[in-house]
Design a protein around this motif. Sequence first.
Motif, PDB file in Angstrom:
ATOM      1  N   CYS A 113       0.639  -1.290   0.083  1.00  0.00           N
ATOM      2  CA  CYS A 113      -0.262   0.039   0.014  1.00  0.00           C
ATOM      3  C   CYS A 113       0.941   1.087  -0.141  1.00  0.00           C
ATOM      4  O   CYS A 113       1.911   1.076   0.604  1.00  0.00           O
ATOM      5  CB  CYS A 113      -1.047   0.000   1.349  1.00  0.00           C
ATOM      6  SG  CYS A 113      -1.797   1.486   1.464  1.00  0.00           S
ATOM      7  N   MET A 114       0.553   2.289  -0.954  1.00  0.00           N
ATOM      8  CA  MET A 114       1.177   3.542  -0.783  1.00  0.00           C
ATOM      9  C   MET A 114       1.061   4.523   0.274  1.00  0.00           C
ATOM     10  O   MET A 114       1.453   5.452   0.393  1.00  0.00           O
ATOM     11  CB  MET A 114       1.104   4.204  -2.144  1.00  0.00           C
ATOM     12  CG  MET A 114       1.294   3.257  -3.413  1.00  0.00           C
ATOM     13  SD  MET A 114       3.016   3.243  -3.714  1.00  0.00           S
ATOM     14  CE  MET A 114       3.271   4.855  -4.558  1.00  0.00           C
ATOM     15  N   HIS A 115       0.084   4.221   1.156  1.00  0.00           N
ATOM     16  CA  HIS A 115      -0.282   5.121   2.052  1.00  0.00           C
ATOM     17  C   HIS A 115      -0.633   6.588   1.682  1.00  0.00           C
ATOM     18  O   HIS A 115       0.024   7.438   2.097  1.00  0.00           O
ATOM     19  CB  HIS A 115       0.366   4.806   3.189  1.00  0.00           C
ATOM     20  CG  HIS A 115       0.502   3.611   3.979  1.00  0.00           C
ATOM     21  ND1 HIS A 115      -0.627   3.248   4.797  1.00  0.00           N
ATOM     22  CD2 HIS A 115       1.151   2.383   3.587  1.00  0.00           C
ATOM     23  CE1 HIS A 115      -0.478   1.780   5.211  1.00  0.00           C
ATOM     24  NE2 HIS A 115       0.681   1.469   4.505  1.00  0.00           N
ATOM     25  N   CYS A 116      -1.580   6.639   0.781  1.00  0.00           N
ATOM     26  CA  CYS A 116      -1.708   7.957   0.031  1.00  0.00           C
ATOM     27  C   CYS A 116      -2.017   9.057   1.062  1.00  0.00           C
ATOM     28  O   CYS A 116      -2.755   8.656   1.985  1.00  0.00           O
ATOM     29  CB  CYS A 116      -2.830   8.025  -0.873  1.00  0.00           C
ATOM     30  SG  CYS A 116      -2.663   6.518  -2.112  1.00  0.00           S
ATOM     31  N   PRO A 119      -6.428   9.528   0.648  1.00  0.00           N
ATOM     32  CA  PRO A 119      -6.492   8.351  -0.080  1.00  0.00           C
ATOM     33  C   PRO A 119      -7.899   8.093  -0.465  1.00  0.00           C
ATOM     34  O   PRO A 119      -8.919   8.352   0.451  1.00  0.00           O
ATOM     35  CB  PRO A 119      -6.390   7.219   1.058  1.00  0.00           C
ATOM     36  CG  PRO A 119      -6.148   8.224   2.486  1.00  0.00           C
ATOM     37  CD  PRO A 119      -6.089   9.586   2.086  1.00  0.00           C
ATOM     38  N   ALA A 120      -7.926   7.375  -1.537  1.00  0.00           N
ATOM     39  CA  ALA A 120      -9.452   7.267  -2.405  1.00  0.00           C
ATOM     40  C   ALA A 120     -10.019   6.179  -1.580  1.00  0.00           C
ATOM     41  O   ALA A 120     -11.104   6.185  -1.373  1.00  0.00           O
ATOM     42  CB  ALA A 120      -9.035   6.619  -3.808  1.00  0.00           C
ATOM     43  N   CYS A 121      -9.320   5.104  -0.787  1.00  0.00           N
ATOM     44  CA  CYS A 121      -9.789   3.993  -0.301  1.00  0.00           C
ATOM     45  C   CYS A 121     -10.565   4.436   0.748  1.00  0.00           C
ATOM     46  O   CYS A 121     -11.839   4.185   1.244  1.00  0.00           O
ATOM     47  CB  CYS A 121      -8.772   3.077   0.289  1.00  0.00           C
ATOM     48  SG  CYS A 121      -7.694   3.611   1.232  1.00  0.00           S
ATOM     49  N   ILE A 138      -2.730   4.174   6.697  1.00  0.00           N
ATOM     50  CA  ILE A 138      -4.050   3.878   6.768  1.00  0.00           C
ATOM     51  C   ILE A 138      -4.434   2.742   7.612  1.00  0.00           C
ATOM     52  O   ILE A 138      -3.824   1.802   7.151  1.00  0.00           O
ATOM     53  CB  ILE A 138      -4.413   3.671   5.067  1.00  0.00           C
ATOM     54  CG1 ILE A 138      -3.922   4.439   4.211  1.00  0.00           C
ATOM     55  CG2 ILE A 138      -5.730   3.563   4.810  1.00  0.00           C
ATOM     56  CD1 ILE A 138      -4.176   6.007   4.424  1.00  0.00           C
ATOM     57  N   CYS A 155      -8.955   2.349  -5.235  1.00  0.00           N
ATOM     58  CA  CYS A 155      -7.642   2.176  -4.930  1.00  0.00           C
ATOM     59  C   CYS A 155      -7.223   2.248  -6.362  1.00  0.00           C
ATOM     60  O   CYS A 155      -7.301   1.164  -7.206  1.00  0.00           O
ATOM     61  CB  CYS A 155      -7.043   1.197  -4.282  1.00  0.00           C
ATOM     62  SG  CYS A 155      -5.187   0.950  -4.312  1.00  0.00           S
ATOM     63  N   PRO A 156      -6.446   3.316  -6.660  1.00  0.00           N
ATOM     64  CA  PRO A 156      -5.785   3.459  -7.994  1.00  0.00           C
ATOM     65  C   PRO A 156      -4.533   2.524  -8.305  1.00  0.00           C
ATOM     66  O   PRO A 156      -4.280   2.300  -9.322  1.00  0.00           O
ATOM     67  CB  PRO A 156      -5.167   4.963  -7.989  1.00  0.00           C
ATOM     68  CG  PRO A 156      -5.597   5.280  -6.863  1.00  0.00           C
ATOM     69  CD  PRO A 156      -6.035   4.671  -5.797  1.00  0.00           C
ATOM     70  N   PHE A 157      -4.144   1.698  -7.113  1.00  0.00           N
ATOM     71  CA  PHE A 157      -3.097   0.904  -7.294  1.00  0.00           C
ATOM     72  C   PHE A 157      -3.475  -0.550  -7.043  1.00  0.00           C
ATOM     73  O   PHE A 157      -2.883  -1.534  -7.089  1.00  0.00           O
ATOM     74  CB  PHE A 157      -1.931   1.165  -6.363  1.00  0.00           C
ATOM     75  CG  PHE A 157      -1.457   2.493  -6.408  1.00  0.00           C
ATOM     76  CD1 PHE A 157      -0.413   2.750  -7.406  1.00  0.00           C
ATOM     77  CD2 PHE A 157      -1.824   3.802  -5.516  1.00  0.00           C
ATOM     78  CE1 PHE A 157       0.163   4.026  -7.328  1.00  0.00           C
ATOM     79  CE2 PHE A 157      -1.098   4.891  -5.825  1.00  0.00           C
ATOM     80  CZ  PHE A 157      -0.460   5.127  -6.650  1.00  0.00           C
ATOM     81  N   PRO A 160      -5.837  -3.047  -2.016  1.00  0.00           N
ATOM     82  CA  PRO A 160      -6.894  -3.988  -1.150  1.00  0.00           C
ATOM     83  C   PRO A 160      -7.068  -5.353  -1.483  1.00  0.00           C
ATOM     84  O   PRO A 160      -7.649  -5.346  -2.663  1.00  0.00           O
ATOM     85  CB  PRO A 160      -7.752  -2.942  -0.609  1.00  0.00           C
ATOM     86  CG  PRO A 160      -7.565  -1.318  -0.944  1.00  0.00           C
ATOM     87  CD  PRO A 160      -6.655  -1.730  -2.286  1.00  0.00           C
ATOM     88  N   LYS A 174      -4.792  -5.380   3.607  1.00  0.00           N
ATOM     89  CA  LYS A 174      -3.664  -4.603   3.001  1.00  0.00           C
ATOM     90  C   LYS A 174      -2.445  -4.301   4.134  1.00  0.00           C
ATOM     91  O   LYS A 174      -2.948  -4.361   5.301  1.00  0.00           O
ATOM     92  CB  LYS A 174      -4.483  -3.395   2.490  1.00  0.00           C
ATOM     93  CG  LYS A 174      -4.797  -2.484   3.267  1.00  0.00           C
ATOM     94  CD  LYS A 174      -5.112  -1.105   2.685  1.00  0.00           C
ATOM     95  CE  LYS A 174      -4.864   0.012   3.407  1.00  0.00           C
ATOM     96  NZ  LYS A 174      -3.523   0.302   3.968  1.00  0.00           N
TER      97      LYS A 174
HETATM   98  S1  SF4 Z   1      -5.689   4.211  -2.219  1.00  0.00           S
HETATM   99 FE1  SF4 Z   1      -4.777   2.395  -2.304  1.00  0.00          FE
HETATM  100  S2  SF4 Z   1      -2.484   2.775  -2.478  1.00  0.00           S
HETATM  101 FE2  SF4 Z   1      -3.798   4.654  -1.374  1.00  0.00          FE
HETATM  102  S3  SF4 Z   1      -3.954   4.452   0.663  1.00  0.00           S
HETATM  103 FE3  SF4 Z   1      -5.798   3.355  -0.114  1.00  0.00          FE
HETATM  104  S4  SF4 Z   1      -5.146   1.255  -0.543  1.00  0.00           S
HETATM  105 FE4  SF4 Z   1      -3.397   2.323  -0.003  1.00  0.00          FE
END
Ligand code: SF4
Length: 309
Positions: A113-116, A119-121, A138, A155-157, A160, A174
Amino acid sequence: MGINRRDFIKQLAGIGGVALLGKDVNVWAGEPATSLHDSFGVIVDTTLCVGCRSCEKACNQINQDLPRKAPQSYKDNSVFEKRRRMAADSYTVVNRYNNPEDSDKPVYVKFQCMHCTDPACVSACIVGALTKESNGAIRYDPWKCIGCRYCMAACPFQVPAYEYNNAMTPQVRKCTFCFEQRTSKGKAPACVQACPMEVMTFGKRRELIKIAKRRIEKHPDRYIPHLYGEHELGGTSWMYLSSLPFEKIDFPKLGYVSPPSYTEPIQHTIFKHFIPPLTLFAVLGGLMWFLKPKGVKSESVLEEENSEK
Ligand code: SF4
Ligand code: SF4
Ligand code: SF4
């Protein structure tokens, strides 16, 4: 204010989802993002990685809720014959890529996880089961989760994963940034600590950016001039240095604006005017599909590529 899974299902089961909406809109809107610069992060210098998988092993050992894997299984290099994704039983994976400059020196990349920063999640989670902590992590609360899997779609990556094997209490799984065990106490995550090559550096995000830029400046022959995650999606806590263009190592080409900057104003308008939840899901689902980065490979594309290897 949050709501747990049992209460949520009870309300949906007839005591009135609309009443719930009117009672506490914060349950749906999520918490504001933390300051970009005060949080912690990690730089991953992919040019130093040798693919030893000690980081995967350390992650499995520290996260006691992951299924135990034999320590020797992390010595099995046949895993590199396929591109892997994070899964319910592995919060981090290392993949191998061809190096066009030197075929004897493949490039290895650790993913998690990039820990945006925004975060979109977290924004997509309608019951507040995912939260952004002030240190950058996160976190996930299984007791609030209702299993809708909007976080997975958002999640753009494609990080999860869903634990399908556990029929009674399935969970979204995640990387946790080792929040409970380490980073909440100011200690580096277990994977960072375990790496024998010092591929990863843990610290304040603002300091890490300076370190990364100094490395790029000092070794322009070693790195492409791009710190992935500094700006992508408004910034991520985990950032990457590379010798290869990022699209060659499976990082999607992304804009600098975070997905919640688009979706949250719509969310708030919908709640302000008490538009029913199904309308919200339809609108947000459509928007997420539209905003989905085109560089992210779907599971079926990945399988196809793996079978062609
Ligand atoms: S959007 Fe994806 S990459 Fe970003 S914090 Fe959430 S799970 Fe991690
Ligand atoms: S930060 Fe912790 S949970 Fe995340 S990949 Fe590293 S060891 Fe695993
Ligand atoms: S422990 Fe370090 S060198 Fe080994 S695979 Fe992980 S990131 Fe690479």
